[in-house]
Design a protein around this motif. Structure first.
Motif, PDB file in Angstrom:
ATOM      1  N   PHE A 209       0.695  -1.526   0.143  1.00  0.00           N
ATOM      2  CA  PHE A 209      -0.359  -0.620   0.155  1.00  0.00           C
ATOM      3  C   PHE A 209       1.413   0.874   0.495  1.00  0.00           C
ATOM      4  O   PHE A 209       1.659   1.537   0.553  1.00  0.00           O
ATOM      5  CB  PHE A 209      -1.086  -0.525   1.357  1.00  0.00           C
ATOM      6  CG  PHE A 209      -1.996  -0.804   1.029  1.00  0.00           C
ATOM      7  CD1 PHE A 209      -3.388  -1.237   0.219  1.00  0.00           C
ATOM      8  CD2 PHE A 209      -1.607  -1.908   1.595  1.00  0.00           C
ATOM      9  CE1 PHE A 209      -3.994  -2.598   0.112  1.00  0.00           C
ATOM     10  CE2 PHE A 209      -2.343  -3.578   1.989  1.00  0.00           C
ATOM     11  CZ  PHE A 209      -3.980  -3.682   1.486  1.00  0.00           C
ATOM     12  N   GLY A 210       0.873   1.887  -0.634  1.00  0.00           N
ATOM     13  CA  GLY A 210       1.595   3.229  -1.043  1.00  0.00           C
ATOM     14  C   GLY A 210       2.092   3.302  -2.597  1.00  0.00           C
ATOM     15  O   GLY A 210       3.322   2.686  -2.300  1.00  0.00           O
ATOM     16  N   ALA A 211       1.841   3.802  -3.623  1.00  0.00           N
ATOM     17  CA  ALA A 211       2.983   3.200  -4.535  1.00  0.00           C
ATOM     18  C   ALA A 211       4.103   4.662  -4.855  1.00  0.00           C
ATOM     19  O   ALA A 211       3.857   5.757  -6.095  1.00  0.00           O
ATOM     20  CB  ALA A 211       2.184   4.295  -6.416  1.00  0.00           C
ATOM     21  N   ASP A 233      -3.161   1.960  -4.410  1.00  0.00           N
ATOM     22  CA  ASP A 233      -2.938   3.489  -3.617  1.00  0.00           C
ATOM     23  C   ASP A 233      -4.069   4.364  -4.400  1.00  0.00           C
ATOM     24  O   ASP A 233      -4.831   3.511  -4.957  1.00  0.00           O
ATOM     25  CB  ASP A 233      -1.682   4.095  -4.553  1.00  0.00           C
ATOM     26  CG  ASP A 233      -1.535   5.372  -3.829  1.00  0.00           C
ATOM     27  OD1 ASP A 233      -2.021   6.344  -4.018  1.00  0.00           O
ATOM     28  OD2 ASP A 233      -0.346   5.236  -3.167  1.00  0.00           O
ATOM     29  N   ALA A 239      -0.244   5.239  -9.033  1.00  0.00           N
ATOM     30  CA  ALA A 239      -0.467   4.416  -8.870  1.00  0.00           C
ATOM     31  C   ALA A 239      -0.406   3.606 -11.036  1.00  0.00           C
ATOM     32  O   ALA A 239      -1.783   3.271 -11.246  1.00  0.00           O
ATOM     33  CB  ALA A 239      -1.225   3.488  -8.025  1.00  0.00           C
ATOM     34  N   PRO A 255      -7.404   2.712   0.207  1.00  0.00           N
ATOM     35  CA  PRO A 255      -6.561   0.310   0.924  1.00  0.00           C
ATOM     36  C   PRO A 255      -6.810   0.099   1.583  1.00  0.00           C
ATOM     37  O   PRO A 255      -7.249  -0.627   1.422  1.00  0.00           O
ATOM     38  CB  PRO A 255      -5.259   1.546   2.129  1.00  0.00           C
ATOM     39  CG  PRO A 255      -4.628   2.588   0.582  1.00  0.00           C
ATOM     40  CD  PRO A 255      -6.284   3.226   0.149  1.00  0.00           C
ATOM     41  N   THR A 274       2.319   4.025   3.500  1.00  0.00           N
ATOM     42  CA  THR A 274       2.300   5.100   2.493  1.00  0.00           C
ATOM     43  C   THR A 274       2.398   6.310   3.801  1.00  0.00           C
ATOM     44  O   THR A 274       2.390   7.562   3.694  1.00  0.00           O
ATOM     45  CB  THR A 274       0.496   5.333   2.965  1.00  0.00           C
ATOM     46  OG1 THR A 274      -0.633   4.327   4.473  1.00  0.00           O
ATOM     47  CG2 THR A 274      -0.133   5.083   2.126  1.00  0.00           C
TER      48      THR A 274
END
Length: 380
Positions: A209-211, A233, A239, A255, A274
């Motif tokens: 989670f978190g690009a 994301d 993303a 998310p 993130t």
């Protein structure tokens, strides 16, 4: 055997004759666990590995011999061998290896080919094979699917096949491989037959989670470790496939919303990179109440303390908070995204395998831990 299913399935489709050697039990400090396999075709081509090099030559010769005489054999290799440095495991371990000439036994070939085909397609399957018992049963195989349906037979009574299928299905449900003892009448009394059950399940999931740049490096490491990697994301500008070409899936969604609707299990790894409260808190509130293997979150220690405070306010218990690996990763002194990804991956492996994360130099921790999926060998 199923760890090289794609290559063996291709050989089977091409009509090649081959013999496959499979590690069916290990003891002590062995380099590879049950299920590791080496195969040799009639032209002498070899694929796979059973020991990382210690006994490969001797196992290769056994495969060639099996192709010639058509007999399944069970061989033990260990440090106690007279010529340990020639054919033994100089690390002090013991391997039981079963060599099966797939072309020479039509019933076994049919079962093993079905197993290889299913595994090559990414489907869940388990194969139970007789590794100890009457010589005429050695190598007989049973293929079991996730619904409990089976094909083939172990050569004994129908009760034995039904019991073996039930045991194999239970092991398949958890993705485990190992040995089990049954009597020839199908009861669970030890001493009659030893079966090796090899399970093959779809790869475990890693959801990142978190690009961000760190995520790109973690995706590459996750793929290297054999995970099916998803990047999620809420920001479509980040993303993208261009930023994460190695990812299996890229999801643009909040998310916590995605986590609630996607499939997870006891092998799933969740990495929260993130470090933004509006994403982290609702996501971790859901994640820490799910039966997944690992939940880790990136951030400074100040971020971690603030995150824990917010999660307590959101109703999470101390027991639930104790599952959170934060700050995520082992202390490697990492600075770059690649080093940070290695740090995160190291912690995931340590949690999965029960490692301590301390240097092996100067420690007395075992190098190869004996676990459920590794199988065991009784003292000779």
């Amino acid at each position: 055997m199923l760890d090289i299913a794609e290559e063996l399935n291709r050989w089977a489709e091409e009509g090649r004759d081959f013999a496959v050697a499979t590690v069916v039990a290990v003891g002590g400090s062995a380099p590879r666990g049950p299920g590791a396999a080496l195969a040799v075709d009639s032209e002498g081509t070899a694929i796979g590995s059973v020991s990382g090099g210690c006994v490969e030559g001797a196992v290769y010769d056994l495969c060639v011999q099996a192709l010639q005489d058509g007999e399944t054999v069970l061989e033990r290799f260990g440090y106690s061998d007279e010529d340990a440095f020639a054919v033994g495991l100089t690390c002090g371990g013991v391997l039981d290896v079963m060599v099966t000439p797939v072309a020479a036994q039509a019933p076994v070939r049919t079962v093993l080919r079905s197993a290889l085909s299913a595994a090559a397609r990414g489907e869940a399957a388990a194969v139970a094979r007789v590794t100890r018992g009457p010589v005429q049963l050695l190598g007989n195989a049973l293929l079991v699917g996730p619904d409990g349906a089976y094909e083939g037979g172990l050569g004994g009574r129908s009760e034995l096949d039904r019991t073996a299928a039930a045991v194999a299905r239970a092991m398949l449900d958890t993705g485990r491989s190992g040995t089990v003892e049954l009597s020839e009448d199908g009861s669970h009394c030890p001493g009659g037959l030893t079966l090796f059950v090899e399970s093959k399940v779809p790869p475990p999931r890693m959801i990142v989670f978190g690009a961000i740049d760190f995520a790109s490096a973690l995706v590459r490491v996750g793929k290297f470790l054999g995970y099916h990697v998803t990047v999620c994301d809420a920001r479509p500008v980040f993303a993208t496939r261009a930023r994460f070409p190695e990812a299996d899936d890229i999801v643009v969604d909040w998310p916590h919303r995605y986590l609630r609707r996607t499939a997870t299990d006891g092998r799933t790894v969740l990495c929260v990179l993130t470090h933004d409260a509006k994403f982290d808190i609702p996501l971790l509130k859901a994640a820490l109440r799910m039966p997944v293997a690992f939940v880790g979150a990136m951030g400074s220690r100040r971020t971690h303390d603030d995150r824990n405070r917010r999660l307590r306010e959101a109703g999470l218990s101390e027991r639930e908070l104790a599952r959170l690996r934060s700050p995520i990763g082992l202390d490697l002194g990492a600075r770059t995204p690649e080093e940070t990804a290695l740090s995160i991956a190291a912690e995931i492996v340590a949690v999965r395998r029960g490692g301590t994360g301390v240097p092996l130099t100067g420690s007395r921790t075992p190098i190869h831990r004996a676990g459920e999926e590794r199988g065991t060998i009784a003292a000779a």
